[in-house]
Design a protein around this motif. Structure first.
Motif, mmCIF file in Angstrom:
data_model
loop_
_atom_site.group_PDB
_atom_site.id
_atom_site.type_symbol
_atom_site.label_atom_id
_atom_site.label_comp_id
_atom_site.label_asym_id
_atom_site.label_seq_id
_atom_site.Cartn_x
_atom_site.Cartn_y
_atom_site.Cartn_z
ATOM 1 N N UNK A 177 1.434 -0.928 -0.030
ATOM 2 C CA UNK A 177 -0.211 -0.036 -0.152
ATOM 3 C C UNK A 177 0.507 0.741 0.412
ATOM 4 N N UNK A 178 2.035 1.408 1.024
ATOM 5 C CA UNK A 178 3.134 2.469 0.984
ATOM 6 C C UNK A 178 3.270 2.395 -0.276
ATOM 7 N N UNK A 179 3.964 1.103 -1.270
ATOM 8 C CA UNK A 179 5.129 1.845 -2.273
ATOM 9 C C UNK A 179 4.401 1.803 -3.666
ATOM 10 N N UNK A 180 2.637 1.648 -4.059
ATOM 11 C CA UNK A 180 2.317 1.355 -4.929
ATOM 12 C C UNK A 180 0.855 1.898 -4.748
ATOM 13 N N UNK A 181 0.556 3.757 -4.436
ATOM 14 C CA UNK A 181 -0.834 3.294 -2.937
ATOM 15 C C UNK A 181 -1.783 3.519 -4.781
ATOM 16 N N UNK A 182 -1.528 3.857 -5.838
ATOM 17 C CA UNK A 182 -2.046 3.874 -7.138
ATOM 18 C C UNK A 182 -3.391 2.076 -6.349
#
Length: 170
Positions: free
Chosen positions: A70-75
């Motif tokens: 979730x943090x690395x790829x919020x999209x």
């Protein structure tokens, strides 16, 4: 976890990982259409979608890995679950990714049935990779990893050769 593997300081392992990621991204970019819905089964920390800069629905059994995803790829959206029981309606994904995950699955037939159910027919694409056991174990032994298990990871439930993998997917 993938994050530890992908950020190794071992130059040999780093080279192999970079080569793998480049090959994966090349396969994804070769998809002959722009996918609307992408499922990444066994997404771990979401590193493949982050490297490729595309949004996915990621599924993994590790809530700790998904927190990082979730943090690395919020999209992207990430869910906790397993491939044998995909929590999606039928025929929704036009691209399904599954990298270095099948070797951890207890029931590969059920997993593949679940993938087939959610894959959009007839044009959906399933891109999958597994470590080939002999090569994987040999590379681990060269790196002095998992010596007491002859190079095999303790959490691997399935073992594949190129031939057995082709037969499985036929």
């Amino acid at each position: 976890a993938n994050l530890k593997k992908y950020s190794t300081s071992n130059p040999f392992a780093y080279y192999q990982i970079r080569k793998f990621v480049q090959a994966v991204l090349q396969e994804i970019s070769a998809v002959p259409f722009t996918p609307r819905y992408i499922l990444d089964i066994g997404c771990g920390e979401g590193l493949i979608s982050a490297y490729g800069q595309f949004s996915v629905i990621g599924l993994d059994r590790s809530s700790a890995a998904l927190h990082i995803a979730h943090y690395i790829n919020p999209t992207s959206s990430f869910l906790c679950g397993i491939g044998e029981a995909l929590p999606f309606r039928s025929h929704i994904f036009d691209l399904i990714l599954c990298f270095e995950t099948l070797e951890h699955v207890l029931d590969v037939s059920l997993f593949l049935e679940s993938v087939q159910r959610v894959l959009f027919s007839p044009s959906g694409i399933f891109i999958v990779s597994v470590p080939f056991s002999l090569i994987y174990r040999s590379l681990n032994l060269i790196r002095l990893k998992n010596i007491s298990r002859y190079g095999e990871d303790a959490d691997h439930r399935q073992f594949f050769s190129p031939k057995s993998f082709r037969i499985l997917l036929a």
